[in-house]
Scaffold this active site. Structure first.
Site, PDB file in Angstrom:
ATOM      1  N   HIS A 217     -22.290 -23.987   2.406  1.00  0.00           N
ATOM      2  CA  HIS A 217     -20.063 -22.568   2.492  1.00  0.00           C
ATOM      3  C   HIS A 217     -19.423 -24.590   2.170  1.00  0.00           C
ATOM      4  O   HIS A 217     -18.593 -23.392   1.248  1.00  0.00           O
ATOM      5  CB  HIS A 217     -19.796 -22.750   3.781  1.00  0.00           C
ATOM      6  CG  HIS A 217     -20.360 -21.330   4.265  1.00  0.00           C
ATOM      7  ND1 HIS A 217     -20.141 -20.522   5.404  1.00  0.00           N
ATOM      8  CD2 HIS A 217     -20.538 -20.339   3.282  1.00  0.00           C
ATOM      9  CE1 HIS A 217     -21.196 -19.613   5.635  1.00  0.00           C
ATOM     10  NE2 HIS A 217     -20.611 -19.441   4.535  1.00  0.00           N
ATOM     11  N   CYS A 516     -23.814 -15.186 -11.935  1.00  0.00           N
ATOM     12  CA  CYS A 516     -22.493 -15.727 -10.776  1.00  0.00           C
ATOM     13  C   CYS A 516     -22.755 -16.532 -10.275  1.00  0.00           C
ATOM     14  O   CYS A 516     -21.427 -16.429  -9.362  1.00  0.00           O
ATOM     15  CB  CYS A 516     -21.994 -13.979 -11.012  1.00  0.00           C
ATOM     16  SG  CYS A 516     -22.736 -12.886  -9.217  1.00  0.00           S
TER      17      CYS A 516
END
Length: 585
Positions: A217, A516
């Site tokens: 994250h 992506c």
């Protein structure tokens, strides 16, 4: 946006954190720490060492809390949970994209009924409330760690939640990253999403963490903010607060107390390069004119509108699960259509398309009304497209909403499914999508999908490679395990081989193959990916200019040479070095 600074520590500077053992240099040379590079850029400034713990004196003074019984203690726990969860939600409301997504996930984890039950169980054994919270969280930590994969990524979030709950219970402010009094390099063991999402890139010059990998994250949000970042840096927390650091987010190095004049030169060179990057305005193409679509990763209308300010040609990844994460019940078709229209509308009339990913729930992103409970290994369980196998209406209603939003806005919407493993799954999904008048594709995240890419392209219109999960599943390595960060690096030759197989299948079929995952945001790797045959790259909008500018300086032939150099390398560092030597600087 600030990406570098001349800020340095003067001899009488006041440290921003309590000093600790500092890595020492050999005579005449700076100490050099190595980590995994995440966001390119060079920054020079004093270390701000984050050791965000609740004041031990306040914890000791709280004692057992003086509660009359279990219910009173639970009531205090519930009040703390509500305050902490609302804090996450408030921060999510001010954020967008990946930052908002992970903050909402943390809010949901804070309110988890299983965590509350674990705390209650501890209270019934006679534990006091603080001990009960600690034991309850540790129970979840053990479970998540044993699951590995994406679930293990939530361990950092759990510890962050525990610290915040304890602070609320003892009447202290919630811990977090200290506010820099001057532009600084933030150094931490790890950073929770709630810490990273609130960083101000004007004063936080770079991020250095001791734990974490390139798809953590912290890494994802650092890319969104455009802050130079190096993760998995052994010895980072041994640096004393205020120590001058030179961080190179391309090489993955942190120099401790570098020679000042040389550091300034490095910063100025980086600043000059970034000034050139800022003038690049697209569209994406190599120096000899081979087109490469540069697209944005978005999660909501706000991040989509912000992305239009960058030289992008559309959206390569719209993460639809954001509108599901904080819901106890499924949003209606009308609600979903409204949300999706907010993402599609900014790209109407720009000649680009928006790739919508259907619900990517399960594993580390549990959805109350959809995901399965009690799975032994959720990372390898019922997630992504697999949720529709026993709940087909969930996917059908989402496709209805996407089609409605596309018709309402007039935007060109492509739709792709996550976690597709077989050709049969791809064919069935494509049939459903086309019945809604939309273009169908699947994500290549499972190695089987890459190996069967040529057959996948017989039944779908495009492929999109999700390098985060593809790397994790290929290397059988938890992407949050610092000791395995070298395995979760997208430059791993085995991962690059699967990407090359997929891209070649697209070239033979004459169909688009995009990337992506976070790998698309690496300007060096982007050149190698294009050389393999990748036709589009989707990333955080902040990364588009560096990637586009780098591609504009090299020919397609040079990109192909970069691809061969990377594929031939023995390990990620050798691959990076080979491509860097080929492309120069």
């Amino acid at each position: 946006m600030v990406t570098s600074s001349d800020t340095h520590r003067s001899p009488d500077a006041t440290p921003d954190a309590t000093p600790s053992a500092t890595p020492r240099a050999t005579p005449g040379a700076p100490a050099l720490l190595h980590g995994t590079p995440v966001v390119p850029g060079v920054a020079h400034g004093p270390a701000l060492v984050a050791r965000a713990e609740v004041d031990p004196a306040a914890v000791a003074a709280f004692g057992a809390g003086g509660f009359a019984g279990e219910e009173e203690a639970l009531a205090a726990y519930d009040a703390a949970v509500d305050a902490v969860a609302k804090g996450f939600e408030h921060k999510a409301g001010r954020a967008s994209g990946a930052a908002a997504e992970v903050l909402l996930a943390s809010a949901g984890l804070t309110r988890d009924k299983g965590l509350r039950s674990a705390v209650r169980k501890q209270l019934r054994t006679g534990a006091d409330l603080l001990a009960g919270v600690g034991a309850g969280v540790e129970q979840f930590v053990s479970v998540f760690t044993s699951m590995g994969g994406l679930m293990a990524e939530r361990v950092t979030d759990l510890h962050d939640i525990e610290r915040r709950l304890v602070a609320r219970l003892v009447g202290e402010p919630e811990p977090g990253v200290p506010n820099p009094s001057r532009p600084s390099v933030l150094v931490a063991e790890d950073l929770a999403p709630s810490d990273t999402a609130g960083l101000d890139p004007e004063v936080v010059l770079a991020l250095v963490t001791e734990r974490g990998g390139p798809t953590s994250h912290t890494a994802i949000i650092a890319r969104q903010l455009g802050i130079p970042c190096v993760v998995g840096t052994a010895g980072a927390t041994g640096i004393a607060g205020g120590t001058a650091l030179l961080v190179d987010g391309t090489a993955g190095t942190v120099e401790v107390e570098p020679e000042e004049s040389l550091a300034r030169q490095r910063v100025e060179a980086d600043r000059a390069m970034r000034a050139v990057l800022a003038t690049w305005g697209g569209p994406g193409a190599t120096a000899d004119g081979t087109p490469v679509k540069l697209l944005a990763n978005v999660a909501d209308g706000e991040s989509a509108r912000a992305a239009t300010q960058a030289p992008v040609e559309g959206v390569g990844l719209f993460r639809t699960e954001l509108c599901f994460l904080n819901r106890r019940d499924e949003p209606s078709v009308e609600e979903q259509a409204e949300i999706y229209a907010g993402v599609l509308e900014p790209f109407v009339g720009q000649g680009g398309h928006v790739v919508v990913r259907t619900l990517d729930a399960g594993s580390d992103k549990p959805i109350a009304f959809a995901t399965h409970e009690g799975e032994e290994n959720p990372a390898l369980g019922v997630r992504g497209l697999r949720l529709s196998f026993d709940n087909p209406g969930l996917l059908e209603r989402q496709l209805d909403a996407i089609a409605s939003a596309a018709e309402r806005t007039g935007a060109e919407a492509w739709v792709m499914a996550p976690m597709v493993a077989t050709v049969a799954e791809a064919a069935e999904f494509a049939g459903q999508v086309r019945r809604h008048g939309l273009r169908a594709g699947v994500m290549v995240e499972v190695p089987s999908a890459a190996l069967l890419a040529h057959r996948m392209l017989e039944v779908v219109d495009f492929l999109s490679i999700g390098t985060n999960d593809l790397t994790q599943y290929t290397m059988a390595a938890d992407r949050m395990a610092t000791d395995l960060a070298h395995l979760t690096d997208p430059w791993q030759p085995a991962v690059l081989q699967l990407i090359a197989i997929t891209a070649e299948a697209g070239r033979q079929a004459g169909k688009p193959v995009g990337v992506c995952g976070e790998a698309a945001a690496d300007p060096l790797l982007a050149c190698a990916l294009v050389g393999m045959g990748v036709t589009s790259l989707s990333m955080a909008a902040a990364a588009v200019r560096p990637v586009g500018a780098r591609l504009s300086t090299v020919s397609i032939e040079t990109c192909e040479e970069a691809a061969e150099a990377a594929l031939s390398a023995s390990d990620p560092r050798a691959a990076r070095d080979a491509v860097l030597a080929l492309l120069g600087g």
